[in-house]
Design an enzyme around this catalytic site. Structure first.
Site, PDB file in Angstrom:
ATOM      1  N   SER A  25     -10.171  -9.537  -8.867  1.00 55.92           N
ATOM      2  CA  SER A  25      -9.423  -8.711  -7.985  1.00 55.92           C
ATOM      3  C   SER A  25      -9.699  -9.274  -6.554  1.00 55.92           C
ATOM      4  O   SER A  25      -9.103  -8.516  -5.532  1.00 55.92           O
ATOM      5  CB  SER A  25      -9.958  -7.278  -8.134  1.00 55.92           C
ATOM      6  OG  SER A  25     -11.303  -7.309  -8.174  1.00 55.92           O
ATOM      7  N   THR A  33      25.288  23.390   4.355  1.00 53.71           N
ATOM      8  CA  THR A  33      25.129  23.562   3.127  1.00 53.71           C
ATOM      9  C   THR A  33      26.025  22.693   2.119  1.00 53.71           C
ATOM     10  O   THR A  33      27.211  22.719   2.724  1.00 53.71           O
ATOM     11  CB  THR A  33      24.889  24.726   2.589  1.00 53.71           C
ATOM     12  OG1 THR A  33      26.257  25.453   2.630  1.00 53.71           O
ATOM     13  CG2 THR A  33      23.848  25.825   3.808  1.00 53.71           C
ATOM     14  N   HIS A  34      25.416  22.104   0.979  1.00 55.99           N
ATOM     15  CA  HIS A  34      26.596  21.254   0.260  1.00 55.99           C
ATOM     16  C   HIS A  34      27.109  20.399   0.960  1.00 55.99           C
ATOM     17  O   HIS A  34      28.586  19.983   0.862  1.00 55.99           O
ATOM     18  CB  HIS A  34      27.517  22.161  -0.466  1.00 55.99           C
ATOM     19  CG  HIS A  34      27.042  23.464  -0.940  1.00 55.99           C
ATOM     20  ND1 HIS A  34      26.539  23.434  -2.323  1.00 55.99           N
ATOM     21  CD2 HIS A  34      26.871  24.734  -0.477  1.00 55.99           C
ATOM     22  CE1 HIS A  34      25.943  24.614  -2.652  1.00 55.99           C
ATOM     23  NE2 HIS A  34      26.006  25.585  -1.413  1.00 55.99           N
ATOM     24  N   ASN A  62     -19.537   0.155 -10.298  1.00 60.75           N
ATOM     25  CA  ASN A  62     -18.856   1.045 -10.611  1.00 60.75           C
ATOM     26  C   ASN A  62     -18.877   2.123  -9.664  1.00 60.75           C
ATOM     27  O   ASN A  62     -18.031   2.877  -8.891  1.00 60.75           O
ATOM     28  CB  ASN A  62     -19.101   1.847 -11.918  1.00 60.75           C
ATOM     29  CG  ASN A  62     -18.754   0.940 -12.858  1.00 60.75           C
ATOM     30  OD1 ASN A  62     -18.289  -0.208 -12.961  1.00 60.75           O
ATOM     31  ND2 ASN A  62     -19.240   1.044 -13.980  1.00 60.75           N
ATOM     32  N   GLU A  85      17.861   3.193   7.300  1.00 57.47           N
ATOM     33  CA  GLU A  85      18.147   2.755   5.859  1.00 57.47           C
ATOM     34  C   GLU A  85      16.897   2.229   5.024  1.00 57.47           C
ATOM     35  O   GLU A  85      16.601   2.779   4.047  1.00 57.47           O
ATOM     36  CB  GLU A  85      19.430   1.545   5.729  1.00 57.47           C
ATOM     37  CG  GLU A  85      20.642   2.108   6.286  1.00 57.47           C
ATOM     38  CD  GLU A  85      21.504   1.032   6.331  1.00 57.47           C
ATOM     39  OE1 GLU A  85      22.091   0.700   5.577  1.00 57.47           O
ATOM     40  OE2 GLU A  85      21.746   0.292   7.413  1.00 57.47           O
ATOM     41  N   ASN A  87      24.646  -1.741  12.676  1.00 56.18           N
ATOM     42  CA  ASN A  87      23.779  -1.165  11.597  1.00 56.18           C
ATOM     43  C   ASN A  87      22.681  -0.292  11.853  1.00 56.18           C
ATOM     44  O   ASN A  87      22.000  -0.804  12.331  1.00 56.18           O
ATOM     45  CB  ASN A  87      23.951  -2.018  10.209  1.00 56.18           C
ATOM     46  CG  ASN A  87      25.475  -2.609   9.894  1.00 56.18           C
ATOM     47  OD1 ASN A  87      26.347  -1.748   9.790  1.00 56.18           O
ATOM     48  ND2 ASN A  87      25.278  -3.715   9.473  1.00 56.18           N
ATOM     49  N   LYS A 113      30.309  -4.677  13.768  1.00 56.88           N
ATOM     50  CA  LYS A 113      29.300  -3.733  13.045  1.00 56.88           C
ATOM     51  C   LYS A 113      28.132  -3.592  14.112  1.00 56.88           C
ATOM     52  O   LYS A 113      27.668  -4.509  14.582  1.00 56.88           O
ATOM     53  CB  LYS A 113      28.981  -4.160  11.888  1.00 56.88           C
ATOM     54  CG  LYS A 113      29.916  -4.125  10.768  1.00 56.88           C
ATOM     55  CD  LYS A 113      30.502  -2.815  10.399  1.00 56.88           C
ATOM     56  CE  LYS A 113      29.231  -1.802   9.616  1.00 56.88           C
ATOM     57  NZ  LYS A 113      29.275  -2.209   8.233  1.00 56.88           N
ATOM     58  N   TYR A 161     -16.153   4.556 -16.354  1.00 57.91           N
ATOM     59  CA  TYR A 161     -15.350   3.456 -15.776  1.00 57.91           C
ATOM     60  C   TYR A 161     -14.739   2.740 -16.846  1.00 57.91           C
ATOM     61  O   TYR A 161     -15.252   2.512 -17.864  1.00 57.91           O
ATOM     62  CB  TYR A 161     -16.295   2.586 -14.919  1.00 57.91           C
ATOM     63  CG  TYR A 161     -15.759   1.409 -14.313  1.00 57.91           C
ATOM     64  CD1 TYR A 161     -14.863   1.611 -12.897  1.00 57.91           C
ATOM     65  CD2 TYR A 161     -15.349   0.242 -14.881  1.00 57.91           C
ATOM     66  CE1 TYR A 161     -14.210   0.656 -12.743  1.00 57.91           C
ATOM     67  CE2 TYR A 161     -14.810  -0.869 -14.489  1.00 57.91           C
ATOM     68  CZ  TYR A 161     -14.137  -0.602 -13.243  1.00 57.91           C
ATOM     69  OH  TYR A 161     -13.387  -1.834 -12.770  1.00 57.91           O
ATOM     70  N   GLN A 186      -9.216  -0.709 -11.770  1.00 57.56           N
ATOM     71  CA  GLN A 186      -9.149  -1.796 -10.817  1.00 57.56           C
ATOM     72  C   GLN A 186      -7.576  -1.808 -10.127  1.00 57.56           C
ATOM     73  O   GLN A 186      -7.226  -2.383  -9.232  1.00 57.56           O
ATOM     74  CB  GLN A 186      -9.369  -3.104 -11.466  1.00 57.56           C
ATOM     75  CG  GLN A 186      -9.209  -4.265 -10.578  1.00 57.56           C
ATOM     76  CD  GLN A 186      -9.990  -5.698 -10.867  1.00 57.56           C
ATOM     77  OE1 GLN A 186     -11.094  -5.683 -11.066  1.00 57.56           O
ATOM     78  NE2 GLN A 186      -9.120  -6.477 -11.502  1.00 57.56           N
ATOM     79  N   SER A 191      26.240  -7.500  11.743  1.00 56.41           N
ATOM     80  CA  SER A 191      26.863  -8.111  10.530  1.00 56.41           C
ATOM     81  C   SER A 191      27.106  -9.468  10.457  1.00 56.41           C
ATOM     82  O   SER A 191      27.548  -9.864  11.724  1.00 56.41           O
ATOM     83  CB  SER A 191      27.855  -7.289   9.888  1.00 56.41           C
ATOM     84  OG  SER A 191      28.817  -8.246   9.042  1.00 56.41           O
TER      85      SER A 191
HETATM   86  N1  ARG Z   1     -13.106  -4.994  -9.352  1.00 54.52           N
HETATM   87  C1  ARG Z   1     -13.504  -3.540 -10.065  1.00 54.52           C
HETATM   88  C2  ARG Z   1     -12.657  -2.656  -9.657  1.00 54.52           C
HETATM   89  O1  ARG Z   1     -11.940  -2.809  -8.734  1.00 54.52           O
HETATM   90  C3  ARG Z   1     -15.044  -3.680  -9.616  1.00 54.52           C
HETATM   91  C4  ARG Z   1     -15.847  -2.812 -10.509  1.00 54.52           C
HETATM   92  C5  ARG Z   1     -16.261  -3.617 -11.536  1.00 54.52           C
HETATM   93  N2  ARG Z   1     -16.887  -2.996 -12.671  1.00 54.52           N
HETATM   94  C6  ARG Z   1     -17.124  -3.441 -13.637  1.00 54.52           C
HETATM   95  N3  ARG Z   1     -17.982  -2.815 -14.626  1.00 54.52           N
HETATM   96  N4  ARG Z   1     -16.370  -4.647 -14.078  1.00 54.52           N
HETATM   97  O2  ARG Z   1     -12.562  -1.854 -10.448  1.00 54.52           O
END
Ligand code: ARG
Length: 461
Positions: free
Chosen positions: A22, A153-154, A108, A288, A283, A281, A315, A320, A275
């Protein structure tokens, strides 16, 4: 450096590693992670688990690392996640004492803390931006204090309202959003450190003291909940999604009003685009896109709720998946909130056209019914009689005030010559003299209140 290799003999398959790592996205949490680690190191020393000297080394190493990350950025690869990266870099920097940092802690409770710290900061930032937006809306409303437009309204013209009143409707929505982010921050701002992996830390950490050092208001009450809970993420994204919904409604009105069919407002050239094909145009792309970004943040909300649904304690790696949704919602909303104020301030309002639109289309019909009621006609009957008059006027191609008194009297004999005064735009507006109504005096009060509230909010009261 892997944080958990001891019981494994074989290497992780690179496909699983690439899938599960991650760091590429959670490196955004580097500042929160280091802040949490500094507080934890001091907490370990205070509990007598490591020495003060060891804590000092850890803290200094972490501070240097923070300076390095701030200057050079954080690599996107080379570790499983931001927690592993910080620990590995710390080891390179200060040697084996770095191996004591993770005592009495799990990733965790660590990641749960990082996320909370991120949410707390993001709430503060979005709240500040919401105040800027509210201030801009109030400023435009003040500048356009006498500007009238049809209320709908509407999507059918209904009754005249002040533009200031219409803009203040959005101010109400944004105050509620501002409050919601405040609620979210309050619940997020407690420390899960000490929950350990799930059962609680095996060391006598003074959790309250660590929380206070982090500027948090207290500690989580249950270790299982502490590591499993992503309510702060879900609440933040919900608050963001609802804010985006409000922004999308405002943007939609600006887009409509800028179209030739309405012609109420013109975007400044600096906030419009052309455009590639049609030379004429101009825009309203910005509005938007803000309208569209609601879809994206609602998607983030569905994503986090779906990840959490049915997830057993405590956990699970599923958690993640909280991060990209959170970051996306925070970034998207921030970008919209920063674009809208300058765009709004630069709008040019076509006052004459708005006024004409408010004068056509029998927007004073309700006021004529109210007039009859004041002369003793039951409302239901008055409604019917005015309906007849509207029909006559429409056939003739005139407004209600275009009917002669004699003609009006053939339908409703109690009508007097003062009816023409009651039918003016000004009279229709002034008549809505209830708290929260569009009578100019009430709108003036509402503007003053908004200014006061802004001053209080800016002062943090
Ligand atoms: N990258 C993990 C997360 O975002 C960190 C915690 C990982 N803990 C574990 N027991 N694998 O949740």
């Amino acid at each position: 450096m892997k944080l958990w290799g001891g019981r494994f003999d074989r290497e992780t398959d690179p496909r699983l590693a690439a899938f599960g790592d991650s760091l590429a996205f959670d490196r955004r949490l580097w500042a929160q992670d280091i802040r949490g680690s500094i507080a934890h190191a001091r907490g370990l020393a205070a509990a007598g688990v490591i020495t003060e000297e060891e804590a000092a080394l850890l803290v200094q190493g972490l501070e240097e690392l923070a300076a390095e990350f701030a200057a050079d950025g954080v690599p996107a690869e080379g570790a499983e996640d931001i927690h592993s990266l910080v620990e590995a870099r710390l080891l390179d920097r200060i040697g084996p004492v770095a191996k004591k940092l993770h005592t009495g802690r799990s990733r965790n409770d660590q990641v749960a803390l990082d996320i909370r710290l991120f949410v707390v900061r993001a709430c503060r930032e979005r709240r500040r931006e919401l105040l800027d937006l509210i201030e801009t809306l109030v400023a435009v409303a003040e500048k356009e204090e006498g500007t009238v437009l049809p209320g709908y309204t509407h999507l059918q013209r209904a009754q005249p309202v002040l533009l200031a009143h219409h803009l203040l409707a959005y101010v109400e929505m944004f105050w509620r959003d501002w409050e919601r982010f405040g609620d979210c921050r309050r619940r997020a701002n407690v420390s899960p450190l000490g929950a350990g992996a799930l059962a609680g830390s095996g060391f006598p950490l003074d959790r309250e003291r660590v929380a206070a050092a982090l500027g948090m208001d207290g500690v989580t009450a249950n270790s299982l909940d502490a590591v499993a809970d992503r309510d702060p993420v879900a609440e933040f994204i919900f608050a963001a999604a609802l804010t985006q919904v409000h922004l999308s409604r405002l943007s939609e009105e600006l887009v409509l009003w800028a179209g030739e069919e309405y012609g109420f407002v013109e975007f400044d050239e600096a906030f419009a685009t052309g455009s590639s094909l049609m030379p004429q145009k101009k825009n309203p792309d910005g509005a938007e896109l803000i309208r569209a970004k609601a879809g994206r943040v609602i998607g983030d909300l569905v994503a986090i709720l779906t990840v959490l649904k049915g997830l057993p304690l405590a956990y699970n790696k599923d958690l993640q998946e909280d991060k990209e949704a959170l970051f996306d919602a925070a970034d998207t909303l921030g970008a919209c909130l920063r674009l809208l104020p300058p765009m709004l301030s630069s709008l040019r309002w076509n006052r004459d056209r708005m006024r004409r639109a408010a004068e056509e289309g029998f927007l004073n019909a309700t006021d004529l019914a109210d007039y009859l009621v004041r002369r003793g006609v039951p409302f239901r009957e008055a409604h019917h009689l005015v309906g007849r008059l509207v029909r006559r006027a429409a056939e003739r191609g005139v407004g209600l005030a275009g009917l002669s008194l004699e003609e009006m009297r053939t339908v409703a004999p109690c009508i007097g010559p003062d009816v023409y005064e009651a039918l003016t735009l000004e009279a229709c507006l002034a008549a809505k003299d209830v708290p929260g109504g569009t009578a100019p005096a009430r709108v003036g009060e509402a503007l003053a209140k908004a200014r006061e509230r802004l001053a209080r909010a800016r002062a943090g009261k």
